[in-house]
Design a protein around this motif. Structure first.
Motif, PDB file in Angstrom:
ATOM      1  N   SER A 102      48.244  36.109  25.327  1.00 38.67           N
ATOM      2  CA  SER A 102      48.441  35.062  24.320  1.00 38.67           C
ATOM      3  C   SER A 102      49.886  34.585  24.243  1.00 38.67           C
ATOM      4  N   GLU A 120      51.393  35.903  34.082  1.00 36.75           N
ATOM      5  CA  GLU A 120      49.981  36.027  33.717  1.00 36.75           C
ATOM      6  C   GLU A 120      49.118  35.635  34.912  1.00 36.75           C
ATOM      7  N   THR A 220      44.594  43.700  36.913  1.00 34.97           N
ATOM      8  CA  THR A 220      43.772  43.175  38.009  1.00 34.97           C
ATOM      9  C   THR A 220      44.680  42.674  39.133  1.00 34.97           C
TER      10      THR A 220
HETATM   11  N1  SAH Z   1      50.832  40.826  26.044  1.00 37.46           N
HETATM   12  C1  SAH Z   1      49.609  40.158  25.707  1.00 37.46           C
HETATM   13  C2  SAH Z   1      48.414  41.059  25.879  1.00 37.46           C
HETATM   14  C3  SAH Z   1      47.581  40.506  26.930  1.00 37.46           C
HETATM   15  S1  SAH Z   1      46.241  41.461  27.530  1.00 37.46           S
HETATM   16  C4  SAH Z   1      49.668  39.520  24.334  1.00 37.46           C
HETATM   17  O1  SAH Z   1      50.647  39.715  23.605  1.00 37.46           O
HETATM   18  O2  SAH Z   1      48.734  38.789  23.989  1.00 37.46           O
HETATM   19  C5  SAH Z   1      46.777  41.734  29.190  1.00 37.46           C
HETATM   20  C6  SAH Z   1      46.939  40.533  30.061  1.00 37.46           C
HETATM   21  O3  SAH Z   1      47.333  41.000  31.345  1.00 37.46           O
HETATM   22  C7  SAH Z   1      45.683  39.710  30.272  1.00 37.46           C
HETATM   23  O4  SAH Z   1      45.887  38.391  29.878  1.00 37.46           O
HETATM   24  C8  SAH Z   1      45.431  39.824  31.779  1.00 37.46           C
HETATM   25  O5  SAH Z   1      44.889  38.659  32.339  1.00 37.46           O
HETATM   26  C9  SAH Z   1      46.823  40.111  32.302  1.00 37.46           C
HETATM   27  N2  SAH Z   1      46.899  40.745  33.629  1.00 37.46           N
HETATM   28  C10 SAH Z   1      46.084  41.700  34.151  1.00 37.46           C
HETATM   29  N3  SAH Z   1      46.475  42.014  35.406  1.00 37.46           N
HETATM   30  C11 SAH Z   1      47.558  41.229  35.679  1.00 37.46           C
HETATM   31  C12 SAH Z   1      48.415  41.078  36.835  1.00 37.46           C
HETATM   32  N4  SAH Z   1      48.222  41.756  37.963  1.00 37.46           N
HETATM   33  N5  SAH Z   1      49.441  40.201  36.753  1.00 37.46           N
HETATM   34  C13 SAH Z   1      49.657  39.460  35.633  1.00 37.46           C
HETATM   35  N6  SAH Z   1      48.871  39.554  34.530  1.00 37.46           N
HETATM   36  C14 SAH Z   1      47.841  40.426  34.542  1.00 37.46           C
END
Ligand code: SAH
Length: 224
Positions: A102, A120, A220
């Motif tokens: 977010s 992201e 991921t």
């Molecule tokens: N910090 C965020 C929490 C997001 S949840 C906040 O304050 O809202 C974790 C996020 O990590 C997700 O949006 C997911 O898509 C992303 N994510 C997962 N693996 C990733 C990768 N390899 N590189 C970048 N983002 C990744």
């Protein structure tokens, strides 16, 4: 139900989100042992409701994570504050975040440090976060869409690194991009349970410390 209606009404009168944040900081953070003044100040300033979907704004200051679409979540306020505190940030620091989601955690960091770089992997989430952060005038946050596995070499080294999705192993590139004296916090998946791990780099050696048990969405990888 009545409580929710009351919250919606409170959100409609904008100045009252200040009091919602004050209550969140007192009951969810200070009462549970968050002490870092910079963290508490940042958490009381960032408008968390701006980072959640419109229909969930009335729950934005609740003590829980919330869905933000694409099977992803914005972390519970306590976890955001806890991770921020553990990074022992200083105002001139440069921070890398993997998992913009977010954009909320990035905003909290940006209230404290000079520059935040955030990556992201889910394009629509990254674009949405970027536009919210621009709308809120966070000029010191730099967003990128992509796989954070390789870090962001161009701006390395980083004084602090935060991963907000759970990997089984911390990508090697991130240790390399951590500055001498730097701190990194990661929810690592260890035999069916995730733990926040804090890594510190001194004399080019990494030390680790196991902190809280947590639950994050998986880290991921982009398909080649
Ligand atoms: N910090 C965020 C929490 C997001 S949840 C906040 O304050 O809202 C974790 C996020 O990590 C997700 O949006 C997911 O898509 C992303 N994510 C997962 N693996 C990733 C990768 N390899 N590189 C970048 N983002 C990744």
């Amino acid at each position: 139900m009545f409580v929710y209606l009351l919250k919606i009404l409170l959100l409609l009168t904008l100045q009252n989100t200040d009091s919602m944040r004050t209550e969140m900081v007192n009951t969810q953070l200070i009462n549970r042992g968050i002490k870092c003044e910079l963290t508490l100040k940042a958490m009381s300033q960032v408008e968390r409701h701006q980072f959640v979907p419109y229909n969930l704004q009335s729950f934005a200051y609740d003590d829980r994570p919330l869905p933000i679409g694409f099977n992803q979540t914005i972390s519970q306020p306590y976890i955001v504050a806890y991770m921020t505190e553990q990074l022992q940030l200083k105002k001139d620091d440069k921070v890398l975040e993997i998992g913009t989601g977010s954009g909320y955690q990035a905003a909290v960091l940006a209230e404290i440090v000079k520059n935040v770089y955030t990556i992201e992997i889910v394009k629509p989430l990254g674009l949405q976060a970027d536009s919210v952060l621009k709308m809120l005038d966070y000029e010191n946050i730099h967003c990128k869409i992509g796989d954070g596995y390789h870090g962001w070499l161009k701006h390395a080294p980083y004084d602090a690194i935060i991963i907000t999705a759970s990997p089984e192993e911390v990508p090697k590139a991130l240790f390399e991009q951590l500055a001498e004296g730097g701190r990194m916090i990661v929810p690592v998946e260890l035999t069916h349970q995730q733990y926040l791990m804090l890594y510190t780099k001194k004399n080019n050696k990494i030390r680790s410390k196991k902190l809280l048990a947590v639950r994050f969405v998986p880290f991921t990888r982009s398909k080649k």
